[in-house]
Design a protein around this motif. Structure first.
Motif, PDB file in Angstrom:
ATOM      1  N   THR A 179      -4.580  -4.252   4.753  1.00  0.00           N
ATOM      2  CA  THR A 179      -5.448  -4.198   3.565  1.00  0.00           C
ATOM      3  C   THR A 179      -6.312  -5.453   3.524  1.00  0.00           C
ATOM      4  OG1 THR A 179      -3.733  -2.972   2.400  1.00  0.00           O
ATOM      5  CG2 THR A 179      -5.455  -3.986   1.027  1.00  0.00           C
ATOM      6  N   SER A 201       0.836  -1.211   0.000  1.00  0.00           N
ATOM      7  CA  SER A 201       0.000   0.000   0.000  1.00  0.00           C
ATOM      8  C   SER A 201       0.866   1.254   0.000  1.00  0.00           C
ATOM      9  CB  SER A 201      -0.932  -0.013   1.223  1.00  0.00           C
ATOM     10  OG  SER A 201      -1.728  -1.183   1.205  1.00  0.00           O
ATOM     11  N   ILE A 219      -4.710   2.743   2.848  1.00  0.00           N
ATOM     12  CA  ILE A 219      -4.199   2.871   4.214  1.00  0.00           C
ATOM     13  C   ILE A 219      -3.019   1.919   4.391  1.00  0.00           C
ATOM     14  CG2 ILE A 219      -6.396   3.681   5.153  1.00  0.00           C
ATOM     15  CD1 ILE A 219      -6.665   0.880   6.514  1.00  0.00           C
ATOM     16  N   ASP A 253      -3.972  -2.470  -5.501  1.00  0.00           N
ATOM     17  CA  ASP A 253      -3.477  -2.793  -4.160  1.00  0.00           C
ATOM     18  C   ASP A 253      -4.209  -4.051  -3.701  1.00  0.00           C
ATOM     19  OD1 ASP A 253      -2.069  -2.580  -1.784  1.00  0.00           O
ATOM     20  OD2 ASP A 253      -3.568  -1.301  -0.828  1.00  0.00           O
TER      21      ASP A 253
END
Ligand SMILES: Nc1nc2c(ncn2[C@@H]2O[C@H](COP(=O)(O)OP(=O)(O)OP(=O)(O)O)[C@@H](O)[C@H]2O)c(=O)[nH]1
Ligand SMILES: [Mg+2]
Length: 323
Positions: A56, A35, A48, A75
């Motif tokens: 994640t 991320s 985040i 991601d």
């Protein structure tokens, strides 16, 4: 990956080469820096990232608009041995994210080894090998990205590490990087450019991600749960957005933090509501940073018993496969 939009003929870029566009998945074990790297490449904190593994949980597409290409970066959650329903969902989600992409970036942490003997004997661990195997099965071109190289005393120590990885798979390239020091990003850019097909931009260049602001707002709250609640509790928390009203000058958001057990609710709220207030305050700042607008955030804590172990409850909290 999400459905590939229809592609028209590519326009030429300023230097006369055709424009390129496609999908690039960031994959690997939990906590390797997927991320953080996505954020560094797109130049904005869309995903985040925390110091905790398994932050994640769902795929997110971040759109990177370069003058020569549009790379839709995927991601993904970390690939790991999953036990609970939630973790199984996460690993499936990671592999869905890498399916049919134009390029997989396999991220792995550069090991911090100081003495030469340890380096000579070093080899990627079983978890990293298992992640590699499951990605090889998808049959996409793969680049190995060694992350967090800023932590190494010397970059020379990477030579045996790169060699060991290269024995396991024929990577299109191996790239040492540091997202924190913005090192190696140009080499990643070159590899992306080399692997994307010619074609028009797939997404509106104004669009930063494929997710709604509601989804990002829930992620902002989750980031603060990781930051403010010890080591274990964040894994029992999920966040749903109950209301999101865009007012003339500020947004008004109502969110629920779901915990698995009654005993967890009191910890999230804290004595006199101190913990939940500070989570709310800092999550609000994160949301405003993304939207560029002030917002009010109202948080409620609810017990959704054992939600991480129950597929139906997971789905009700938004963790569901695309239909
Ligand atoms: N020193 C250093 N730390 C980094 C770098 N990239 C990421 N980190 C840190 O590594 C931790 C994990 O980063 P994430 O980006 O959340 O990792 P991830 O692979 O997305 O993790 P999951 O979503 O949990 O699978 C965070 O504390 C980051 O700040 C880097 O280049 N250098
Ligand atoms: Mg992540």
């Amino acid at each position: 990956m999400s459905e590939r939009p229809e592609v028209g003929e590519a326009d030429a870029t300023a230097d006369g080469t055709p424009f390129r566009a496609g999908f690039v998945a960031l994959c690997g074990r939990p906590n390797v820096g997927k991320s953080t790297l996505l954020n560094a490449l797109v130049g904005q904190d869309l995903a985040i990232a925390t110091r905790f593994p398994q932050t994640t949980r769902e795929r997110m597409l971040g759109v990177w608009n370069d003058e020569a290409f549009q790379a839709v970066l995927v991601d993904t959650p970390g690939i790991h041995r999953a036990k609970s329903e939630l973790n199984r969902f996460m690993v499936d989600e990671a592999l869905r994210g890498a399916k049919d992409v134009d390029l997989v970036l396999l991220l792995a942490e550069a090991p911090i080894l100081v003495d030469e003997e340890a380096l000579d004997n070093w080899t990627p661990g079983p978890g990293a090998r298992a992640a590699l195997e499951s990605l090889i099965e998808l049959g996409r071109p793969m680049v190995l990205v060694l992350t967090k190289c800023d932590r190494l005393p010397s970059r020379d120590s990477l030579i045996p590490v790169l060699a060991r990885w290269s024995e396991l798979h024929e990577f299109a390239a191996v790239i040492p990087t540091s997202a924190v020091e913005k090192e190696g990003l140009e080499a990643i850019r070159d590899q992306i450019l080399a692997h994307l097909p010619e074609g028009e931009a797939l997404y509106d260049p104004e669009l930063l991600s494929d997710r709604s602001m509601r989804w990002h707002a829930a992620e902002c709250v989750r980031a603060e749960l990781f930051g403010k609640l010890g080591d274990e509790l964040p894994y029992s928390c999920a966040v749903t957005i109950e209301s999101y009203r865009a007012g003339r000058s500020r947004d008004r958001i109502g969110a629920t933090v779901h915990v698995e057990r009654k005993s967890q609710k009191g910890i999230v709220i804290g004595a006199g509501g101190r913990v939940i207030k500070s989570i709310g305050r800092d999550a609000r700042a994160r949301i405003s940073e993304l939207t560029g607008r002030p917002c009010d955030l109202f948080l409620e804590v609810r017990v959704t018993e054992n939600w991480t172990k129950d597929r139906k409850k997971l789905e009700s909290l938004g963790y569901r496969e695309p239909s």
